[in-house]
Structures are given as C-alpha cells and as structure tokens.
Scaffold this motif. Structure first.
Motif, PDB file in Angstrom:
ATOM      1  N   UNK A 157      60.432 -37.377   5.574  1.00 39.50           N
ATOM      2  CA  UNK A 157      59.149 -38.052   5.355  1.00 39.50           C
ATOM      3  C   UNK A 157      57.993 -37.081   5.188  1.00 39.50           C
ATOM      4  N   UNK A 158      58.146 -35.851   5.716  1.00 35.47           N
ATOM      5  CA  UNK A 158      57.051 -34.877   5.618  1.00 35.47           C
ATOM      6  C   UNK A 158      57.283 -33.817   4.547  1.00 35.47           C
ATOM      7  N   UNK A 162      54.169 -32.560  -4.712  1.00 33.04           N
ATOM      8  CA  UNK A 162      52.864 -32.282  -5.336  1.00 33.04           C
ATOM      9  C   UNK A 162      51.801 -32.005  -4.279  1.00 33.04           C
ATOM     10  N   UNK A 163      52.176 -31.293  -3.258  1.00 31.89           N
ATOM     11  CA  UNK A 163      51.208 -30.892  -2.242  1.00 31.89           C
ATOM     12  C   UNK A 163      50.931 -31.907  -1.157  1.00 31.89           C
ATOM     13  N   UNK A 164      51.481 -33.111  -1.286  1.00 33.42           N
ATOM     14  CA  UNK A 164      51.268 -34.125  -0.249  1.00 33.42           C
ATOM     15  C   UNK A 164      52.615 -34.584   0.296  1.00 33.42           C
ATOM     16  N   UNK A 165      52.690 -34.857   1.603  1.00 37.16           N
ATOM     17  CA  UNK A 165      53.975 -35.268   2.192  1.00 37.16           C
ATOM     18  C   UNK A 165      54.490 -36.589   1.595  1.00 37.16           C
ATOM     19  N   UNK A 166      55.800 -36.712   1.575  1.00 33.26           N
ATOM     20  CA  UNK A 166      56.444 -37.897   1.014  1.00 33.26           C
ATOM     21  C   UNK A 166      55.881 -39.194   1.577  1.00 33.26           C
ATOM     22  N   UNK A 167      55.632 -39.237   2.896  1.00 36.89           N
ATOM     23  CA  UNK A 167      55.179 -40.503   3.484  1.00 36.89           C
ATOM     24  C   UNK A 167      53.858 -40.965   2.863  1.00 36.89           C
ATOM     25  N   UNK A 168      53.034 -40.003   2.416  1.00 35.74           N
ATOM     26  CA  UNK A 168      51.773 -40.398   1.771  1.00 35.74           C
ATOM     27  C   UNK A 168      52.029 -40.999   0.390  1.00 35.74           C
ATOM     28  N   UNK A 169      53.045 -40.476  -0.310  1.00 37.83           N
ATOM     29  CA  UNK A 169      53.426 -41.082  -1.594  1.00 37.83           C
ATOM     30  C   UNK A 169      53.935 -42.501  -1.366  1.00 37.83           C
ATOM     31  N   UNK A 193      49.492 -39.292  15.480  1.00 34.12           N
ATOM     32  CA  UNK A 193      48.162 -39.902  15.301  1.00 34.12           C
ATOM     33  C   UNK A 193      47.389 -39.352  14.099  1.00 34.12           C
ATOM     34  N   UNK A 194      47.556 -38.083  13.766  1.00 32.81           N
ATOM     35  CA  UNK A 194      46.819 -37.548  12.611  1.00 32.81           C
ATOM     36  C   UNK A 194      47.324 -38.184  11.315  1.00 32.81           C
ATOM     37  N   UNK A 195      48.646 -38.350  11.245  1.00 32.70           N
ATOM     38  CA  UNK A 195      49.229 -38.988  10.071  1.00 32.70           C
ATOM     39  C   UNK A 195      48.787 -40.453   9.979  1.00 32.70           C
ATOM     40  N   UNK A 196      48.642 -41.086  11.140  1.00 34.16           N
ATOM     41  CA  UNK A 196      48.160 -42.467  11.178  1.00 34.16           C
ATOM     42  C   UNK A 196      46.763 -42.564  10.553  1.00 34.16           C
ATOM     43  N   UNK A 197      45.914 -41.608  10.882  1.00 30.12           N
ATOM     44  CA  UNK A 197      44.553 -41.599  10.350  1.00 30.12           C
ATOM     45  C   UNK A 197      44.562 -41.451   8.826  1.00 30.12           C
ATOM     46  N   UNK A 198      45.422 -40.575   8.346  1.00 25.63           N
ATOM     47  CA  UNK A 198      45.527 -40.352   6.895  1.00 25.63           C
ATOM     48  C   UNK A 198      46.031 -41.620   6.204  1.00 25.63           C
TER      49      UNK A 198
ATOM     50  N   UNK B 159      61.485 -37.734  -6.604  1.00 23.80           N
ATOM     51  CA  UNK B 159      60.241 -36.957  -6.448  1.00 23.80           C
ATOM     52  C   UNK B 159      60.583 -35.494  -6.200  1.00 23.80           C
ATOM     53  N   UNK B 160      59.819 -34.597  -6.797  1.00 25.71           N
ATOM     54  CA  UNK B 160      60.132 -33.168  -6.699  1.00 25.71           C
ATOM     55  C   UNK B 160      59.570 -32.547  -5.427  1.00 25.71           C
ATOM     56  N   UNK B 161      60.451 -31.896  -4.689  1.00 31.71           N
ATOM     57  CA  UNK B 161      60.098 -31.176  -3.468  1.00 31.71           C
ATOM     58  C   UNK B 161      60.492 -29.720  -3.689  1.00 31.71           C
TER      59      UNK B 161
END
Lengths: 271, 271
Positions: A157-158, A162-169, A193-198, B159-161
C-alpha cells in the motif's frame, strides 16, 4: 434511504462516531455461554442491545461466523435483530470481498440480500470492474480498503507510484472515478494518523471506517483530529475486542456498555 | 503430504493441467434440477464425477455457494465428496480472502478445517502479516492474486513502482519473502499472456492458477507456451462455464466430460 444517508442521520441522532465491531470468539466468551449452542448469536445480541445507544454503526466480521458450521445462520439472525430492533443503525458487513463480474454479483447477493447488510467492506486490488456489481447497488455502501491498520500495510500500500504511495492512488481513483453514485467509503487504519490526514484531504467528506483503536495501538485524539470532516463527523471509529471482552465475566453486557460509552465520550471530546 | 506435492503428483498421474472450476449458478442448471433443494450439491457432484479423470485440480468458487442459505453445507459436502472419492485431486477453495491476524486465522479455519480445502486463493493487498496465518499452515496452499484476468486488473496491478508494474513486485515479494515453506502459488490471468511470461520468469517453478480461458477470451496455446515450467507442468488452467454448462440439457454430465477431455487434450498439444 441509502447507506451514506442512513449513516449521516445516525451520526447526528446518536451524537456518536463509534462503530461497534462484532468479532465473536467463543474462546473469550463469559462462562455463561459454555455449552450454549447458540452462543455466537446470543453473545453478539447481548452486546448489540447493550451498546446500541452509543453506536453509529455495527460491524460484524464474517470470518468469526464462517469459521463455524451454521455460523452464517447466526450472522443472519444477528443482522436481522439489528435491522429489526435498531433500524436507524447501519450494519457494515466486514468481509473484504473482491472478485470479477459474475462472482462479484454473487458476493453482492451474499452481503446485501442474504445477510441484509447496509454496506460491505471490499478489496480494490482487482480494479473497477470487480467493484461495479457492488457500486451498482447504490442504496448500499461500498467500503474499500485503502490504508489498513496492520504493519503489513506497508508492504504494497505504501509503494511509490509516480512519487505518491499506492494507497493515495487508490483513494483518488475511488473518490474521482468509482463514487459516481456517492455510495463509497474507505478503510483507513488509526495506526497511521498522518496517512489518515492525507486521505481526508483527498476524499473530501467521504466516510472513513477506522480500525486500529485499542489493542492495535491507534490514538483516539490523533484519529479524530486528522480524520474528521468540517462538521465534526465523517468517521466510523471501530472498537471490537475493547468492548466485546471488556469484562470476561457475568457482567459482560454492562461492561460493554460502559466501554462503548467511555470511548464514544472520548471521541466526542476531540471533535 | 502438502498441497504443492499433491498437485505435482496429480499433474503426473493425470497427464493434465486442467483445473475444473465449480461455479454453480442455478439459473443455468439443466431442467432436471428444477425444484431440487439439493441442486447445488447434486449438480456439482455430477460434474466432479464426470470430469475427475481429466482434472489436475478442482476449484469451487465460494461466492456461488454463499449467495444461498445453506450454501455452505452444500460446499462442505461437495469437498468431502471430492476428498473421499478422489483423494489424489487437490481442491482449491476460491475465496480471495485477506484480513489481519486474528481474523485471517478465522478464515484459515474456514477454508482448511471447516471446508477441508487443500489450498485457498488470497488477496495480497494487506501485506505479509495478513498472509502469515495461511502461510503457517504449511501443508496447505496459499494462492495469491498477482495479475488477474479481468480488464480492471490494469487499474492498480499495472501501476509502475520503480519502473516495474505492481504485479511484478507482488510476484517477487511472494516468491522471495513469503514462500519460505514452499506452499505459495499465484493467480495469473490467461488474458494477459505477456505478463504471464514475465511472472514465470520471476517465480521459477511456482505453480500458477490461470483463469480467463474460454468466455473471457484467453488463448490456450499462448498460456501454455508462456506459463509452463521446464518440465511442461506448473499450471492449473481453469475452466468453469465452458465445462459446467457445455450442455444445458439432460446430457450435461457427458457434455462436461467431453469439454474437459477436449480442453485437457488441447492444453497437452502445446506442452
């Protein structure tokens, strides 16, 4: 009325963001249930009746029923009891299903028709068409795994895409492409909690189901602060073991009620 | 004997890489099953008996049972029938489970103890600790989703990692980190033959379960050519609808046997 609307109404009516998780483990039941063939149902019903006042939702975890012969019959009766006695409280069946078209349709029948749940948890790994049979049931809720509460959440998940973790996609795709009927929600662990905020920043006021408080170490204050919406709702903060097994003894129902009230109040202090 | 060893023995003894998928849909059953309360079991048992000779494995899909009241009892009896009548043929319960520790343990009990399956399909999204309770049952098989057969497989799995698609990270992680006891396998869709070739290159001789032949459009020759191991095995090529509903009429069992034999032989021509 759809799941999301039912949930919003319940948040207001109950003044609670607490989701009571129903993970019945007979090894932890009070002695009164020894030799009780109907213990799965009986124990959960007592917990439901003791905690309903403090709950914005109930979340039975299907694995704890499916491990037993006739466990599904107990689950079915339990959800029927909730739907009958507490029709304003949504039921989320925690099943983490996910499969292709024809099979996904069968799983939707299982969750929504056979068991009568208002919503079901789903795994997004197989993509949009695997979600479609659930999304189409637009009076029901689809609660997709996004960033889970366990340490292994980091394994995939992390990973950076493209510079952002999978969970954000995953969060972005569900919010922008899968939520056309407004019946999506996400699972986000309190232990991150930080990921929750994002995620809250990505998904607007989409409801978030939050496991990981209690035994897993998630912090209530950080969860509420980082996860709430502008109107102080948006969260279903789950507690299972901390409520179900608050007392191992004969006073289990009163202890569960006390634990639920205490956690509901603690959550509310930070809203 | 563990699942992988049982499978290798069966590949040799049956001279078959065909996995017969059991996805019973009452709407497609022959007329003889109308008003038959035991149709889920009866139809699948007849298919099993007709096709066992040509099968390296059977794969019941749990959703088709779980959509019905008492469906689990039919599934339990079906697997007991296979284990009793065809003890050399492994049973893969297609359930795509995945959850954290305590809950995953309950799902392992469901698949391996309650239903008596030799292996279960699993979703890797939640990471290593979600897989551990299954991996620890090292006499049983863990068949993880890698690159699935549906169009939505592209949404996240590709997705590309770090320059390589996510599904390759999943394959590499499972092969190098999760397979310590040698009881892992992967799901790879026949509809993505190039990806199948890449995955075979990553995982050595790990068994691959291949959906997507037939109705979904996967090509048998490309699947065998790109997926087989050096000794011409390594694959469980699944067919469900093409065998179960080869005839809609009274001759369904003979038609299923013919379809299974034909596909087994077609697979073998390309080994």
């Amino acid at each position: 009325m759809g799941f999301i609307e039912k949930l919003r109404d319940r948040w207001q009516a109950s003044d609670s963001l607490l989701c009571v998780g129903l993970d019945p483990d007979p090894a932890k039941f009070p002695d009164v249930f020894v030799d009780d063939d109907d213990a799965l149902f009986g124990f959960c019903r007592d917990i439901v009746d003791a905690t309903a006042e403090y709950a914005c939702a109930f979340k039975p975890q299907i694995a704890y029923f499916a491990a037993h012969n006739d466990g599904e019959a107990a689950l079915q009766r339990l959800i029927a009891h909730i739907n009958g006695a507490y029709p304003d409280i949504p039921v989320i069946l925690d099943a983490k299903r996910g499969d292709i078209g024809n099979t996904a349709e069968q799983y939707a029948v299982e969750a929504f028709d056979r068991f009568g749940a208002d919503a079901v948890t789903l795994n997004p790994y197989m993509g949009r068409d695997s979600a479609a049979p659930f999304l189409q049931r637009n009076d029901r809720g689809c609660v997709f795994l996004c960033h889970t509460s366990n340490p292994g959440a980091r394994d995939f998940q992390e990973l950076l895409v493209d510079g952002a973790p999978l969970y954000q996609h995953v969060a972005r795709t569900i919010a922008s492409e899968w939520n056309g009927d407004g019946n999506c929600a996400l699972v986000v662990g309190a232990t991150f909690p930080e990921e929750l905020k994002i995620i809250r920043g990505i998904v607007g006021d989409m409801p978030l189901l939050i496991p990981g408080i209690g035994a897993q170490g998630g912090d209530v204050e950080a969860t509420v602060r980082n996860g709430k919406t502008a109107n102080g709702t948006g969260l279903m903060i789950n507690s299972s073991r901390g409520i179900l097994y608050a007392s191992g003894g004969a006073g289990y129902a009163d202890a569960a009620a006390d634990a639920a009230k205490t956690l509901r109040d603690e959550i509310n202090r930070h809203r």
